[in-house]
Write a protein that holds these residues in place. Sequence first.
Motif, PDB file in Angstrom:
ATOM      1  N   THR A   1     132.772  45.902  71.171  1.00  0.00           N
ATOM      2  CA  THR A   1     133.721  45.471  70.150  1.00  0.00           C
ATOM      3  C   THR A   1     133.800  46.598  69.128  1.00  0.00           C
ATOM      4  O   THR A   1     132.799  46.937  68.497  1.00  0.00           O
ATOM      5  N   ARG A   2     134.966  47.180  68.982  1.00  0.00           N
ATOM      6  CA  ARG A   2     135.102  48.381  68.144  1.00  0.00           C
ATOM      7  C   ARG A   2     135.190  48.097  66.644  1.00  0.00           C
ATOM      8  O   ARG A   2     134.676  48.847  65.848  1.00  0.00           O
ATOM      9  N   ASN A   3     135.844  47.054  66.252  1.00  0.00           N
ATOM     10  CA  ASN A   3     136.035  46.785  64.826  1.00  0.00           C
ATOM     11  C   ASN A   3     134.937  45.874  64.297  1.00  0.00           C
ATOM     12  O   ASN A   3     135.185  44.766  63.845  1.00  0.00           O
TER      13      ASN A   3
ATOM     14  N   LYS B   1     132.130  44.362  61.875  1.00  0.00           N
ATOM     15  CA  LYS B   1     132.000  44.172  60.433  1.00  0.00           C
ATOM     16  C   LYS B   1     130.584  44.520  60.014  1.00  0.00           C
ATOM     17  O   LYS B   1     129.637  44.312  60.769  1.00  0.00           O
TER      18      LYS B   1
ATOM     19  N   ASP C   1     132.507  34.115  60.543  1.00  0.00           N
ATOM     20  CA  ASP C   1     132.741  35.044  61.646  1.00  0.00           C
ATOM     21  C   ASP C   1     132.070  34.628  62.952  1.00  0.00           C
ATOM     22  O   ASP C   1     132.411  35.145  64.004  1.00  0.00           O
TER      23      ASP C   1
ATOM     24  N   GLY D   1     130.681  50.476  66.861  1.00  0.00           N
ATOM     25  CA  GLY D   1     131.007  49.103  67.209  1.00  0.00           C
ATOM     26  C   GLY D   1     129.750  48.294  67.452  1.00  0.00           C
ATOM     27  O   GLY D   1     128.657  48.707  67.086  1.00  0.00           O
TER      28      GLY D   1
END
Length: 145
Positions: free
Chosen positions: A14-16, A18, A36, A124
């Motif tokens: 998962t690149r984005n 948090k 989330d 990520g």
Amino acid sequence: MYRFLEQIVADSMTRNAKTVSRGLTLRKLEELFERDDFNAYPVEEASQIVGLVSKFDFLARFVFTPAHMTPRYEDLMGQTVADIMTPDFIYVRGETRLTRVLQLMVDHRIRSMPVIEGDQRLLGMISREDVMRALRRCTGDKNIS
């Protein structure tokens, strides 16, 4: 199955992802976990990952034993990520093979881990779900979940 042996983290992560800061209170962290539905957040300072904080770290603050007295709830919730984060954490690089990720997850019972560049910058996150999706994609098995 053989295709899975060649897969690397960069193809499935998962690149984005948090991140959170060291100064975030446990009250705010609890809200982020709820909103989330993540198991862990990388802790970022000056664009570098300096730790990891998980739901397990959060819940461990509420353990009550005769040898460990729990402070008042409000006092606990006012603590910060810096108080509970894990500064020494397991991470992988984008070129790490998913077979290695899978082994780390099983050996250390990890649900997710950061993907970090050489200068401690976050690329990520890779999670169990990401690995399972890659396995499903490589085997063509729609029943793996």
